[in-house]
Structure formats: structure tokens, C-alpha cells
Design a protein around this motif. Sequence first.
Motif, PDB file in Angstrom:
ATOM      1  N   ARG A   6     -20.104   4.279  -2.004  1.00 53.79           N
ATOM      2  CA  ARG A   6     -19.063   5.117  -1.408  1.00 53.79           C
ATOM      3  C   ARG A   6     -17.680   4.708  -1.929  1.00 53.79           C
ATOM      4  O   ARG A   6     -16.852   5.558  -2.254  1.00 53.79           O
ATOM      5  N   VAL A   7     -17.451   3.411  -2.028  1.00 54.03           N
ATOM      6  CA  VAL A   7     -16.176   2.906  -2.544  1.00 54.03           C
ATOM      7  C   VAL A   7     -15.994   3.367  -3.991  1.00 54.03           C
ATOM      8  O   VAL A   7     -14.917   3.814  -4.383  1.00 54.03           O
ATOM      9  N   ARG A   8     -17.056   3.272  -4.794  1.00 49.66           N
ATOM     10  CA  ARG A   8     -16.983   3.705  -6.193  1.00 49.66           C
ATOM     11  C   ARG A   8     -16.697   5.202  -6.297  1.00 49.66           C
ATOM     12  O   ARG A   8     -15.903   5.646  -7.127  1.00 49.66           O
ATOM     13  N   ARG A  13     -12.844   9.545  -7.412  1.00 56.16           N
ATOM     14  CA  ARG A  13     -12.160  10.743  -6.902  1.00 56.16           C
ATOM     15  C   ARG A  13     -10.634  10.541  -6.926  1.00 56.16           C
ATOM     16  O   ARG A  13      -9.888  11.463  -7.268  1.00 56.16           O
ATOM     17  N   ILE A  14     -10.185   9.361  -6.576  1.00 56.20           N
ATOM     18  CA  ILE A  14      -8.743   9.064  -6.621  1.00 56.20           C
ATOM     19  C   ILE A  14      -8.238   9.174  -8.056  1.00 56.20           C
ATOM     20  O   ILE A  14      -7.174   9.755  -8.311  1.00 56.20           O
ATOM     21  N   PRO A  29      11.146  14.547 -15.639  1.00 55.01           N
ATOM     22  CA  PRO A  29      11.320  14.418 -17.088  1.00 55.01           C
ATOM     23  C   PRO A  29      11.110  12.988 -17.602  1.00 55.01           C
ATOM     24  O   PRO A  29      10.898  12.788 -18.794  1.00 55.01           O
ATOM     25  N   ARG A  30      11.146  12.009 -16.706  1.00 54.49           N
ATOM     26  CA  ARG A  30      10.924  10.625 -17.117  1.00 54.49           C
ATOM     27  C   ARG A  30       9.463  10.349 -17.422  1.00 54.49           C
ATOM     28  O   ARG A  30       9.134   9.351 -18.063  1.00 54.49           O
ATOM     29  N   LEU A  31       8.581  11.232 -16.954  1.00 54.19           N
ATOM     30  CA  LEU A  31       7.144  11.039 -17.130  1.00 54.19           C
ATOM     31  C   LEU A  31       6.768  11.271 -18.586  1.00 54.19           C
ATOM     32  O   LEU A  31       6.994  12.337 -19.140  1.00 54.19           O
ATOM     33  N   GLY A  32       6.231  10.258 -19.223  1.00 50.48           N
ATOM     34  CA  GLY A  32       5.863  10.338 -20.633  1.00 50.48           C
ATOM     35  C   GLY A  32       4.430  10.824 -20.807  1.00 50.48           C
ATOM     36  O   GLY A  32       3.823  11.403 -19.906  1.00 50.48           O
ATOM     37  N   MET A  33       3.910  10.572 -21.992  1.00 49.14           N
ATOM     38  CA  MET A  33       2.516  10.921 -22.297  1.00 49.14           C
ATOM     39  C   MET A  33       1.623   9.910 -21.594  1.00 49.14           C
ATOM     40  O   MET A  33       1.366   8.822 -22.096  1.00 49.14           O
ATOM     41  N   ILE A  34       1.138  10.271 -20.420  1.00 44.60           N
ATOM     42  CA  ILE A  34       0.418   9.347 -19.552  1.00 44.60           C
ATOM     43  C   ILE A  34      -1.065   9.702 -19.498  1.00 44.60           C
ATOM     44  O   ILE A  34      -1.428  10.882 -19.542  1.00 44.60           O
ATOM     45  N   THR A  35      -1.886   8.674 -19.400  1.00 41.93           N
ATOM     46  CA  THR A  35      -3.320   8.837 -19.196  1.00 41.93           C
ATOM     47  C   THR A  35      -3.729   7.917 -18.052  1.00 41.93           C
ATOM     48  O   THR A  35      -3.440   6.726 -18.084  1.00 41.93           O
ATOM     49  N   ILE A  36      -4.387   8.490 -17.066  1.00 37.94           N
ATOM     50  CA  ILE A  36      -4.905   7.687 -15.953  1.00 37.94           C
ATOM     51  C   ILE A  36      -6.264   7.156 -16.408  1.00 37.94           C
ATOM     52  O   ILE A  36      -7.199   7.921 -16.625  1.00 37.94           O
ATOM     53  N   THR A  37      -6.373   5.836 -16.571  1.00 40.52           N
ATOM     54  CA  THR A  37      -7.589   5.255 -17.130  1.00 40.52           C
ATOM     55  C   THR A  37      -8.603   4.812 -16.084  1.00 40.52           C
ATOM     56  O   THR A  37      -9.804   4.917 -16.318  1.00 40.52           O
ATOM     57  N   ASP A  38      -8.135   4.337 -14.937  1.00 41.42           N
ATOM     58  CA  ASP A  38      -9.077   3.806 -13.945  1.00 41.42           C
ATOM     59  C   ASP A  38      -8.404   3.758 -12.586  1.00 41.42           C
ATOM     60  O   ASP A  38      -7.174   3.793 -12.482  1.00 41.42           O
ATOM     61  N   ALA A  39      -9.223   3.704 -11.551  1.00 40.76           N
ATOM     62  CA  ALA A  39      -8.724   3.508 -10.188  1.00 40.76           C
ATOM     63  C   ALA A  39      -9.710   2.606  -9.458  1.00 40.76           C
ATOM     64  O   ALA A  39     -10.925   2.737  -9.632  1.00 40.76           O
ATOM     65  N   ALA A  43     -12.524  -2.466  -0.339  1.00 45.31           N
ATOM     66  CA  ALA A  43     -13.717  -2.125   0.445  1.00 45.31           C
ATOM     67  C   ALA A  43     -13.361  -1.444   1.762  1.00 45.31           C
ATOM     68  O   ALA A  43     -14.138  -0.634   2.277  1.00 45.31           O
ATOM     69  N   ASP A  44     -12.172  -1.734   2.330  1.00 47.99           N
ATOM     70  CA  ASP A  44     -11.779  -1.086   3.578  1.00 47.99           C
ATOM     71  C   ASP A  44     -11.086   0.266   3.349  1.00 47.99           C
ATOM     72  O   ASP A  44     -10.636   0.900   4.293  1.00 47.99           O
ATOM     73  N   LEU A  45     -11.006   0.697   2.082  1.00 57.60           N
ATOM     74  CA  LEU A  45     -10.455   1.998   1.689  1.00 57.60           C
ATOM     75  C   LEU A  45      -8.978   2.155   2.068  1.00 57.60           C
ATOM     76  O   LEU A  45      -8.499   3.270   2.286  1.00 57.60           O
ATOM     77  N   ARG A  46      -8.252   1.062   2.149  1.00 60.56           N
ATOM     78  CA  ARG A  46      -6.839   1.105   2.540  1.00 60.56           C
ATOM     79  C   ARG A  46      -5.882   1.020   1.353  1.00 60.56           C
ATOM     80  O   ARG A  46      -4.788   1.568   1.418  1.00 60.56           O
ATOM     81  N   ASP A  47      -6.257   0.298   0.302  1.00 61.25           N
ATOM     82  CA  ASP A  47      -5.370   0.080  -0.840  1.00 61.25           C
ATOM     83  C   ASP A  47      -6.080   0.506  -2.123  1.00 61.25           C
ATOM     84  O   ASP A  47      -7.209   0.085  -2.388  1.00 61.25           O
TER      85      ASP A  47
END
Length: 162
Positions: A6-8, A13-14, A29-39, A43-47
Motif C-alpha cells: 500500500r505504501v509503495r 501515485r504521488i 517561469p522559474r520552473l525549468g526542464m524538470i523530471t520527477i524521478t521518484d517518490a 510507513a505512516d503515510l504522513r511525509d
Amino acid sequence: MTDPARVRRHAERIRELVASVVRSQIKDPRLGMITITDARITADLRDATVFYTVLGDAAAQSSTAAALESAKGMLRSTVGKALGLRHSPTLTFVLDDVQDQVKHIDDLLAAARNADAEVQRLAARAEYAGEAQPYRLDEESEDTDAVGEDEDETPPRGGDRR
């Protein structure tokens, strides 16, 4: 205890949600060429920690980090609504230094290739330290052994008796 599957699932999903929102809704406009690689999420789903890479120099990386910090509230509310959890996880953005590590590994591999080429070059010119045949061959002892073996032959025991 929370189910690791479930955590995975929530972490994946995040990652998808943050990537979608960054691509479509953030107009900074400050946002550059960004790629979200991982999240990753606790375990408590808070952070949740979101890893990203930016194409460009240090200035582009710092401006993208500032843009993500300013959009953190909108991203957190979007993620909280989509996940349907009691508490929306806090988001922390971390610059993923994969390119630096890849460059370092490539440099190490190039150095290893150069060292192997040097070893091959040295091995091609190498010669034996001693003679080509380091063992003494006594020709007389070989001749006597060959004659002696023929004379000492005995018939095998337990042969057929007919």
C-alpha cells in the motif's frame, strides 16, 4: 502496521500526481526542464519525499527548487484529495543527483579501460624471465624408463580361465 504494498502504491501515485500537476498546472517561469524521478512515503503515510532532476546549470536548479517550494501547498492539496487519506502527506522536494553519479561512474569506467589498455600494451612486449623450457630434460633417463617399462609388464590378474 501499514502494508508495504500500500505504501509503495501511494508513493507511485504521488509521483504520478506531482509530475502531472507540475506539467499542466504550475505556470511559474522559474520552473525549468524538470523530471520527477521518484517518490517515497513514510510507513505512516504522513511525509512524502519527491525526487526530481532539472536539465541545466546550478542557476536553473536553484530557481526550480524555489518554484517547487512556492507551489508546495497546491501540490499537497492535490495529492491529499487524490489519495483520499485522512491526512495529506507533507511534501519534501529533493534534487536527484543521478547525472552527477552517472558522470562519476563513466569517469571510473574510462579510467579502468585506460588501465586495461596499458596492461595489454605492457603484456604484448613481455618476455619470460628465464629460458623457454625451464625444466631439465635428461634424455638418457627417458630412454631407460621406456625400456624398463616393457620388461616389467606382467599379465593382469584374475583373467579369464578357459
